[in-house]
Design a protein around this motif. Structure first.
Motif, PDB file in Angstrom:
ATOM      1  N   GLN B  18      81.926  29.387  47.386  1.00  0.00           N
ATOM      2  CA  GLN B  18      82.017  30.663  47.842  1.00  0.00           C
ATOM      3  C   GLN B  18      81.142  31.795  47.026  1.00  0.00           C
ATOM      4  O   GLN B  18      80.822  31.336  46.044  1.00  0.00           O
ATOM      5  CB  GLN B  18      83.366  31.162  47.964  1.00  0.00           C
ATOM      6  N   ARG B  63      84.585  34.198  57.503  1.00  0.00           N
ATOM      7  CA  ARG B  63      84.108  33.908  56.333  1.00  0.00           C
ATOM      8  C   ARG B  63      83.574  34.754  55.440  1.00  0.00           C
ATOM      9  O   ARG B  63      83.449  34.804  54.267  1.00  0.00           O
ATOM     10  CB  ARG B  63      83.148  32.654  56.536  1.00  0.00           C
ATOM     11  N   PHE B  64      83.146  35.800  56.185  1.00  0.00           N
ATOM     12  CA  PHE B  64      82.696  37.244  55.589  1.00  0.00           C
ATOM     13  C   PHE B  64      83.671  38.099  55.434  1.00  0.00           C
ATOM     14  O   PHE B  64      84.090  38.732  56.548  1.00  0.00           O
ATOM     15  CB  PHE B  64      81.452  37.603  56.524  1.00  0.00           C
ATOM     16  N   SER B  65      83.952  38.699  54.289  1.00  0.00           N
ATOM     17  CA  SER B  65      84.900  39.698  54.054  1.00  0.00           C
ATOM     18  C   SER B  65      84.434  40.638  52.965  1.00  0.00           C
ATOM     19  O   SER B  65      83.550  40.245  52.228  1.00  0.00           O
ATOM     20  CB  SER B  65      86.263  39.091  53.674  1.00  0.00           C
ATOM     21  N   ASN B  77      82.291  39.127  50.106  1.00  0.00           N
ATOM     22  CA  ASN B  77      82.600  37.776  49.749  1.00  0.00           C
ATOM     23  C   ASN B  77      82.169  36.795  50.929  1.00  0.00           C
ATOM     24  O   ASN B  77      82.708  37.066  52.145  1.00  0.00           O
ATOM     25  CB  ASN B  77      84.079  37.439  49.460  1.00  0.00           C
ATOM     26  N   VAL B  78      81.557  35.548  50.578  1.00  0.00           N
ATOM     27  CA  VAL B  78      81.277  34.701  51.618  1.00  0.00           C
ATOM     28  C   VAL B  78      81.915  33.379  51.401  1.00  0.00           C
ATOM     29  O   VAL B  78      81.714  32.911  50.194  1.00  0.00           O
ATOM     30  CB  VAL B  78      79.738  34.337  52.275  1.00  0.00           C
ATOM     31  N   SER B  79      82.989  32.933  52.048  1.00  0.00           N
ATOM     32  CA  SER B  79      83.457  31.557  51.778  1.00  0.00           C
ATOM     33  C   SER B  79      82.757  30.504  52.551  1.00  0.00           C
ATOM     34  O   SER B  79      82.139  30.523  53.531  1.00  0.00           O
ATOM     35  CB  SER B  79      84.998  31.454  51.992  1.00  0.00           C
ATOM     36  N   THR B  80      82.903  29.214  52.152  1.00  0.00           N
ATOM     37  CA  THR B  80      82.588  27.888  52.607  1.00  0.00           C
ATOM     38  C   THR B  80      81.364  28.418  53.214  1.00  0.00           C
ATOM     39  O   THR B  80      80.769  28.280  54.350  1.00  0.00           O
ATOM     40  CB  THR B  80      83.474  27.747  53.946  1.00  0.00           C
ATOM     41  N   LEU B  81      80.246  28.563  52.296  1.00  0.00           N
ATOM     42  CA  LEU B  81      78.907  29.058  52.716  1.00  0.00           C
ATOM     43  C   LEU B  81      78.060  27.791  53.448  1.00  0.00           C
ATOM     44  O   LEU B  81      78.315  26.596  53.394  1.00  0.00           O
ATOM     45  CB  LEU B  81      77.959  29.081  51.476  1.00  0.00           C
ATOM     46  N   GLU B  82      77.345  28.271  54.216  1.00  0.00           N
ATOM     47  CA  GLU B  82      76.631  27.731  55.155  1.00  0.00           C
ATOM     48  C   GLU B  82      75.199  27.780  54.896  1.00  0.00           C
ATOM     49  O   GLU B  82      74.711  28.738  54.341  1.00  0.00           O
ATOM     50  CB  GLU B  82      76.673  27.952  56.756  1.00  0.00           C
ATOM     51  N   ASP B  85      73.739  31.299  56.108  1.00  0.00           N
ATOM     52  CA  ASP B  85      73.942  32.191  55.323  1.00  0.00           C
ATOM     53  C   ASP B  85      73.017  32.619  54.355  1.00  0.00           C
ATOM     54  O   ASP B  85      73.145  33.837  53.810  1.00  0.00           O
ATOM     55  CB  ASP B  85      75.328  32.034  54.468  1.00  0.00           C
TER      56      ASP B  85
END
Lengths: 114, 114
Positions: B18, B63-65, B77-82, B85
């Motif tokens: 993240q 995932r984007f907040s 914040n970006v979680s569990t990046l792909e 992204d």
């Protein structure tokens, strides 16, 4: 929803000449704002000029002016006396009067040559 | 007058991690919005905050907040990046949440996901 279309992916102009970048938009809003932004290689988006839709008069900022045709939903940017420093990506964008949310076109890459 | 400050300028992360990006708006600006810029999708609106409240959100997965603090500084914040992204993330600040004042952009954070 609003859309912004820039049909010229790339353009080239010689220094001191004039160039016009095209932009069309579509919106159902009666109150909206239109912008041209410049993004040089430094990545920072710089506001070039803005137009309020309810104003008939075309906006002008030094060498930059727009041709705002509300009925045709057209908003073109004219750059006079082009300079090498004008080389950049140019984005047309629209914003409604009720939400701070810019909708961008795909951009026009402008190259100013000697 | 200081401009919009984004930190960090560059970031490399691994898939699944993240990341948190920061944006400090121009003093007095209470609206902060975030955009993602990629070669394929262009500039897309992520979300906008005004006085610590999210007022508008783009079409991005959960995932984007983001959030905004009482001093108007904002983080996304970006979680569990792909891999998808990977992009330039731009922050913009404005005087008010109502569109039309124009937006001042920061220089962006270049995120690379490997």
């Amino acid at each position: 929803a609003q859309t912004v279309t820039q049909s010229q992916p790339e353009m080239s102009v010689q220094e001191a000449e004039t160039v016009t970048l095209s932009c069309t938009y579509d919106t159902s809003e009666s109150n909206y704002y239109l912008f041209w932004y410049k993004q040089p290689p430094s990545r920072q988006m710089i506001l070039v000029i803005r137009q309020e839709a309810y104003k008939q008069q075309n906006a002008t900022e030094n060498r930059f002016s727009v041709n705002f045709q509300k009925a045709a939903k057209s908003f073109s940017l004219k750059i006079s006396d082009s300079q090498l420093g004008d080389t950049a990506m140019y984005f047309c964008a629209a914003d409604t009067g009720t939400a701070s949310k810019l909708t961008f076109g795909t951009g026009t890459r402008l190259q100013v040559t000697l | 007058k200081a401009g919009v400050t984004q930190t960090p300028r560059y970031l490399i992360k691994t898939r699944g991690q993240q990341v948190t990006l920061s944006c400090s708006p121009i003093s007095g600006h209470r609206s902060v919005s975030w955009y993602q810029q990629t070669p394929g999708q262009g500039l897309q609106f992520l979300f906008e905050y005004f006085s610590e409240t999210q007022r508008n959100k783009g079409n991005f997965p959960g995932r984007f907040s983001g959030r905004q603090f009482s001093n108007s500084r904002s983080e996304m914040n970006v979680s569990t990046l792909e891999l998808g992204d990977s992009a330039l993330y731009l922050c913009a600040s404005s005087l008010d949440r109502v569109g039309g004042y124009g937006y001042t952009f920061g220089s962006g954070t270049r995120l690379t996901v490997v």
